[in-house]
Scaffold this active site. Sequence first.
Site, mmCIF file in Angstrom:
data_model
loop_
_atom_site.group_PDB
_atom_site.id
_atom_site.type_symbol
_atom_site.label_atom_id
_atom_site.label_comp_id
_atom_site.label_asym_id
_atom_site.label_seq_id
_atom_site.Cartn_x
_atom_site.Cartn_y
_atom_site.Cartn_z
ATOM 1 N N PRO A 149 -2.417 5.237 1.747
ATOM 2 C CA PRO A 149 -3.785 5.363 2.260
ATOM 3 C C PRO A 149 -4.518 4.031 2.151
ATOM 4 C CG PRO A 149 -3.368 7.021 0.569
ATOM 5 C CD PRO A 149 -2.202 6.102 0.568
ATOM 6 N N GLY A 150 -5.443 3.784 3.025
ATOM 7 C CA GLY A 150 -6.161 2.508 3.026
ATOM 8 C C GLY A 150 -5.368 1.594 3.927
ATOM 9 N N CYS A 151 -4.177 1.248 3.473
ATOM 10 C CA CYS A 151 -3.183 0.457 4.203
ATOM 11 C C CYS A 151 -2.945 1.020 5.584
ATOM 12 C CB CYS A 151 -1.844 0.651 3.485
ATOM 13 S SG CYS A 151 -1.115 -0.825 2.883
ATOM 14 N N GLN A 152 -2.408 2.198 5.539
ATOM 15 C CA GLN A 152 -1.983 2.840 6.764
ATOM 16 C C GLN A 152 -3.196 3.218 7.580
ATOM 17 O OE1 GLN A 152 0.989 3.284 8.027
ATOM 18 N NE2 GLN A 152 -0.137 4.098 9.743
ATOM 19 N N GLY B 287 1.197 -1.663 0.096
ATOM 20 C CA GLY B 287 2.347 -0.773 0.258
ATOM 21 C C GLY B 287 2.419 -0.124 1.624
#
Lengths: 170, 168
Positions: free
Chosen positions: A58-61, A54
Amino acid sequence: MSAPLKAGDKFPEGVKFEYVPVTDPDPKSCGMPQEYNASQEFKGKKVVLVSVPGAFTPGCQAFHIPPYLEQYNKLAEKGVDLVVVIAFNDSWVMSAWGKVNGTTQDSKVLFMSDTKTKFSEQIGWMAGMGERNGRWAMIIEKDGSITYAETEKSPREVTVSGAEAILAKL
Amino acid sequence: MSPLKAGDKFPDGVKFEWAPITNSDPTACGMPQEYDASKEFKNKRVVLVSVPGAFTPGCQANHLPPYLKDVDKIKSKNVDILAFIASNDCWVMNAWGKVNGVKGDDILFMSDTKTMFSQKYGWAAGMGDRNGRWAMIIEKDGTISYAENEKSMRDVDVSGADAVLSRL
């Protein structure tokens, strides 16, 4: 549903994404979404395709996408023509996410929506969280062969799908 | 279920999902939490605005900005909470607020996916899962004094800041 793609397979026909090209760096200004025929556009190019669960999460970004942006030049030195980031969010959200990460009109890191042909779902790599794409990365060569296709064991990790792992395989 | 109208009471069991804006950087993520609207809205005057999507034309172009400009005017009419909801997840809503310069909780940006309030008690967009474009004023005793839906997603008329201000 076909099985996940693996090294040695060819990038399939009929894969389309949707995106809003960046024409204005302001994330508050909107553009109109258009179809991106990935199967066609990728021909003759070396592409890194990265899927995330997504936008803005968080994690992603936090530590998946920024390294790809920071190290784009290193990727280009190894012959990469394009990096495409996909997720299940719509193309307006993907465009805004790209912009807040600093992409501009000339950027070779494109942010697109996977909702058109649900490519991540078709290859069976989902996050296990509703409709969210899994976290994975692929290297597609100029002739369409996939030379790397790896998905994270957990969507919270960034290992095999991260910029470091990709650079090591290029 | 039919849409709420002026005279109805705000229902129980309405929850949104919310990643509070605690810093202004849209690349820093918020942590989602449940927002029990039925509880939080009790004894407060609330303006609740629903949009079809974060970062989309129509929405972005001319629905949110007037509310941003008039937030103080709106609050000065005894409004305690001004909240925007859409069918995007709460991380996207958080980022949308931030890129529009919202620093704290003067305007709440929340996801409607927890209990699908817009579908159940409001109006849908007729475009997949997207919320409709509407606004409601909920009084301190829970009575809805205004509930209007746009005739078309592309219009910002009865759900806009001017219309709502004229009813406060």
